[in-house]
Design a protein around this motif. Structure first.
Motif, PDB file in Angstrom:
ATOM      1  N   THR A 139       0.856  -1.190   0.000  1.00  0.00           N
ATOM      2  CA  THR A 139       0.000   0.000   0.000  1.00  0.00           C
ATOM      3  C   THR A 139       0.887   1.233   0.000  1.00  0.00           C
ATOM      4  O   THR A 139       1.868   1.298   0.756  1.00  0.00           O
ATOM      5  CB  THR A 139      -0.910   0.037   1.242  1.00  0.00           C
ATOM      6  N   GLU A 164     -14.170   5.320   5.966  1.00  0.00           N
ATOM      7  CA  GLU A 164     -14.393   4.020   5.333  1.00  0.00           C
ATOM      8  C   GLU A 164     -13.274   3.675   4.355  1.00  0.00           C
ATOM      9  O   GLU A 164     -12.918   2.503   4.198  1.00  0.00           O
ATOM     10  CB  GLU A 164     -15.741   4.028   4.605  1.00  0.00           C
ATOM     11  N   GLY A 213     -10.194   5.021   4.527  1.00  0.00           N
ATOM     12  CA  GLY A 213      -8.888   5.180   5.144  1.00  0.00           C
ATOM     13  C   GLY A 213      -8.182   6.464   4.762  1.00  0.00           C
ATOM     14  O   GLY A 213      -6.948   6.562   4.882  1.00  0.00           O
ATOM     15  N   TRP A 214      -8.934   7.465   4.268  1.00  0.00           N
ATOM     16  CA  TRP A 214      -8.334   8.751   3.908  1.00  0.00           C
ATOM     17  C   TRP A 214      -8.035   9.554   5.171  1.00  0.00           C
ATOM     18  O   TRP A 214      -8.776   9.483   6.161  1.00  0.00           O
ATOM     19  CB  TRP A 214      -9.281   9.562   3.027  1.00  0.00           C
ATOM     20  N   LYS A 215      -6.989  10.375   5.112  1.00  0.00           N
ATOM     21  CA  LYS A 215      -6.633  11.216   6.246  1.00  0.00           C
ATOM     22  C   LYS A 215      -6.268  12.619   5.771  1.00  0.00           C
ATOM     23  O   LYS A 215      -5.644  12.783   4.719  1.00  0.00           O
ATOM     24  CB  LYS A 215      -5.460  10.612   7.025  1.00  0.00           C
ATOM     25  N   GLN A 224      -6.213  -8.122   2.544  1.00  0.00           N
ATOM     26  CA  GLN A 224      -6.313  -6.669   2.737  1.00  0.00           C
ATOM     27  C   GLN A 224      -7.376  -6.069   1.816  1.00  0.00           C
ATOM     28  O   GLN A 224      -8.106  -5.154   2.213  1.00  0.00           O
ATOM     29  CB  GLN A 224      -4.959  -6.008   2.481  1.00  0.00           C
ATOM     30  N   SER A 249     -10.696  -4.062   2.992  1.00  0.00           N
ATOM     31  CA  SER A 249     -10.983  -2.724   2.482  1.00  0.00           C
ATOM     32  C   SER A 249     -12.390  -2.644   1.903  1.00  0.00           C
ATOM     33  O   SER A 249     -13.114  -1.660   2.121  1.00  0.00           O
ATOM     34  CB  SER A 249      -9.953  -2.339   1.428  1.00  0.00           C
ATOM     35  N   GLN A 268     -14.825  -2.611   4.777  1.00  0.00           N
ATOM     36  CA  GLN A 268     -14.805  -1.323   5.475  1.00  0.00           C
ATOM     37  C   GLN A 268     -15.529  -0.256   4.667  1.00  0.00           C
ATOM     38  O   GLN A 268     -16.212   0.607   5.224  1.00  0.00           O
ATOM     39  CB  GLN A 268     -13.356  -0.903   5.726  1.00  0.00           C
TER      40      GLN A 268
END
Length: 392
Positions: A77, A96, A98-100, A130, A134, A137
């Protein structure tokens, strides 16, 4: 000034200060707090599969196996920062996916979480797990698969992949083949793209195996030379229904050869879209290098490549109005998302029927040796993007 007058002046000044604070500054912290949640950048996690060589913290332009190929891939990743173009504050969707939020500009090399490649079977299993996590999620079944074009370094195509995920708002896998960002390596890129074909087909079969464990629909998106991988993979996945949408952006592949692949498969259940631009100057150059034979992604390609498939056509979308840069050949990220989601080009845009396309002077020059007619004239399936409102 008398003491009484001075006291009155101080009282007025105090009252005015209190009023200013209560009417203005008292609200300012709340406004600042709301604005502070909107970051300049977003860190987007991109899953990657690559058969490039490992070079330090990134991957280089050469093959992982220069001689005897063992057909093992690198998985991991990459955490890529892109500009927050929508000026969004972090929300449920960000969590959901995984953005930050981030205020730091994108670096030359993105931070990575690389799966240990020592045990190839174990690393592949961990990567597929994974992907399942994802999808769960994100609460969906759709996975984007992006194949980049020629002259694209790993970090550059990772940026494109992150821009694409930001637009699509879905988990995305970047398939990165050994491409050299130096333009003089173009012919070598063509050879390396062919070398990677078996690996790309293997990964599609891995996704088929994953679908037996978890509901999965793949949205395949390819740019430029990356379209060769997608088109040539048709025999490997034909009849499986793995790919829900196939978005072919400015394909750098021989138009007649591509037509042969499409003609060979009478039943294609997914949606196929072809994005072309008359501002593209790189595809005519590729055409010139190929002896004047048209590229599939040229706007004025005169070859009848829109063949009916079970009564349907591959939709051809002329996005000249949106193409950017001096050389054109850009990726219309938002347009792709809108077409996949709604079948329409998005706010401020419309699709109009297009009966023919006059080639640019670059296409005329590149194709002069073949003596083909100089305009595309195809019955149906051809639409052009036009602006109905000024660009923002």
């Amino acid at each position: 000034m008398s003491i009484r007058a001075l006291a009155f002046a101080l009282l007025v000044a105090t009252f005015c200060s209190f009023t200013l604070i209560s009417n203005g500054e008292a609200k300012k912290p709340a406004e600042t707090a709301a604005q502070s949640e909107i970051s300049k950048y977003v860190t987007v996690p991109i899953f990657y599969v690559t058969d490039r060589e490992l070079v330090g913290e990134t991957f280089g332009p050469h093959r992982r196996y220069p001689a005897v190929c063992e057909h093992h891939m690198y998985y991991g990743t990459s955490f890529v920062r892109v500009r927050n173009r929508r000026d969004e504050a972090p929300n449920k969707l960000w969590g959901e996916l995984g953005w930050k939020a981030s205020e730091e500009k994108p670096g030359k090399i993105a931070e990575k979480s690389r799966i240990d490649p020592t045990d190839p079977d174990k690393s592949k299993r961990e990567f597929l797990d994974q992907l399942k996590k994802s999808l769960d999620q994100a609460g969906g079944t759709q996975l984007c698969l992006f194949a980049h074009g020629a002259a694209d370094g790993f970090e550059d195509c990772s940026q494109d992949a992150a821009q694409l995920e930001y637009a699509m708002k879905k988990p995305l896998v970047l398939y990165s083949w050994p491409s050299d960002p130096r333009r003089r390596g173009y012919e070598i890129d063509g050879v390396n793209c062919e070398w990677s074909q078996a690996h790309f087909d293997m990964f599609l079969k891995d996704l088929l195996a994953l679908r037996s464990e978890h509901p999965l629909q793949v949205i395949a998106i390819a740019h430029s030379m990356g379209n060769r991988l997608v088109v040539r993979s048709l025999p490997a996945i034909y009849g499986t229904g793995l790919i829900k949408d196939c978005e072919l952006v400015s394909p750098d592949i021989d138009a007649a050869t591509c037509r042969h692949y499409v003609m060979g498969f009478p039943e294609i259940h997914g949606t196929l879209r072809l994005y072309v631009s008359n501002r593209d100057k790189l595809l005519p150059l590729s055409q010139l290098l190929a002896g004047g034979y048209y590229r599939m992604g040229e706007a004025a390609n005169p070859i009848q490549h829109l063949q009916p498939v079970q009564g349907r056509f591959m939709q051809r979308i002329d996005f000249t109005a949106l193409d950017k840069g001096l050389t054109g050949h850009s990726i219309p990220f938002e347009l792709i998302d809108d077409m996949v989601e709604t079948g329409k080009p998005g706010e401020g845009l419309a699709l109009v029927e297009e009966e023919s396309v006059t080639p640019s002077r670059f296409e005329k020059f590149a194709g002069r040796s073949q003596g083909l007619k100089s305009a595309t004239e195809e019955p149906g399936g051809c639409v052009r993007v036009v602006r109905t409102a000024p660009a923002r």
